[in-house]
Design a protein around this motif. Sequence first.
Motif, short mmCIF file in Angstrom:
data_model
loop_
_atom_site.label_atom_id
_atom_site.label_comp_id
_atom_site.label_asym_id
_atom_site.label_seq_id
_atom_site.Cartn_x
_atom_site.Cartn_y
_atom_site.Cartn_z
N LEU A 26 0.81 -1.21 0.06
CA LEU A 26 -0.07 0.04 0.12
C LEU A 26 0.90 1.14 -0.13
N GLU A 27 2.14 1.38 0.65
CA GLU A 27 2.94 2.26 0.75
C GLU A 27 3.48 2.66 -0.89
N ASP A 31 -2.81 4.37 -6.03
CA ASP A 31 -4.27 4.27 -5.92
C ASP A 31 -4.84 3.48 -4.86
N ASP A 32 -6.36 3.63 -4.41
CA ASP A 32 -6.73 2.60 -3.64
C ASP A 32 -6.88 1.36 -4.21
N GLN A 37 -7.32 -6.92 -5.30
CA GLN A 37 -6.10 -6.08 -5.83
C GLN A 37 -5.06 -6.30 -5.26
N ILE A 38 -5.22 -6.35 -3.94
CA ILE A 38 -3.89 -6.48 -3.10
C ILE A 38 -3.65 -8.04 -3.08
N TYR A 39 -4.50 -8.81 -3.03
CA TYR A 39 -4.10 -10.22 -3.30
C TYR A 39 -3.57 -10.61 -4.59
N GLN A 40 -3.87 -9.81 -5.66
CA GLN A 40 -3.30 -10.24 -7.06
C GLN A 40 -1.92 -9.67 -6.92
N LYS A 41 -1.60 -8.46 -6.70
CA LYS A 41 -0.35 -7.74 -6.50
C LYS A 41 0.48 -8.35 -5.71
N ASN A 80 -6.10 2.08 1.58
CA ASN A 80 -4.75 2.72 1.14
C ASN A 80 -4.41 3.39 2.50
N LEU A 81 -3.09 3.99 2.57
CA LEU A 81 -2.69 4.48 3.64
C LEU A 81 -3.67 5.96 3.95
#
Length: 129
Positions: A26-27, A31-32, A37-41, A80-81
């Motif tokens: 996230l840092e 983008d949010d 999406q977090i899982y995929q990245k 996001n942060l």
Amino acid sequence: MLDVQYRLKQAGLRVTHSRMAVLKLLEQQGDDLTIKQIYQKLHVQHQQLSLATIYRVVSDLVDAGLIASYQFHRAEAKFNLPDQSKKQILHIQCSALTSNQQAQFLQSLQAVFQQFQVNLMQLEIQESA
């Protein structure tokens, strides 16, 4: 990496690989991101975390205030942060301090921040040349 570990400890969370991986991702992102999406990245970065683990980690990080959650109408929640522009910087300039004086000064400064319930995100000491 040390900054991420420090923020986790300050929030009262145990430093784990999963929490560090999500926070670092996230840092790096502008983008949010949704949970998927977090899982995929993370999967592209060869971080083998399950979707359930990411849900738990994100929930813990939101509860601790380390990341923010946004949801518009019926869309998926995005993370996001927290907005960095809302953070304030305090710059203190003082005369030369011995290491003992410096330690005492930092302890008293942290006590004042706690008294006024100010969240101290980062502390940096720079010595002038």
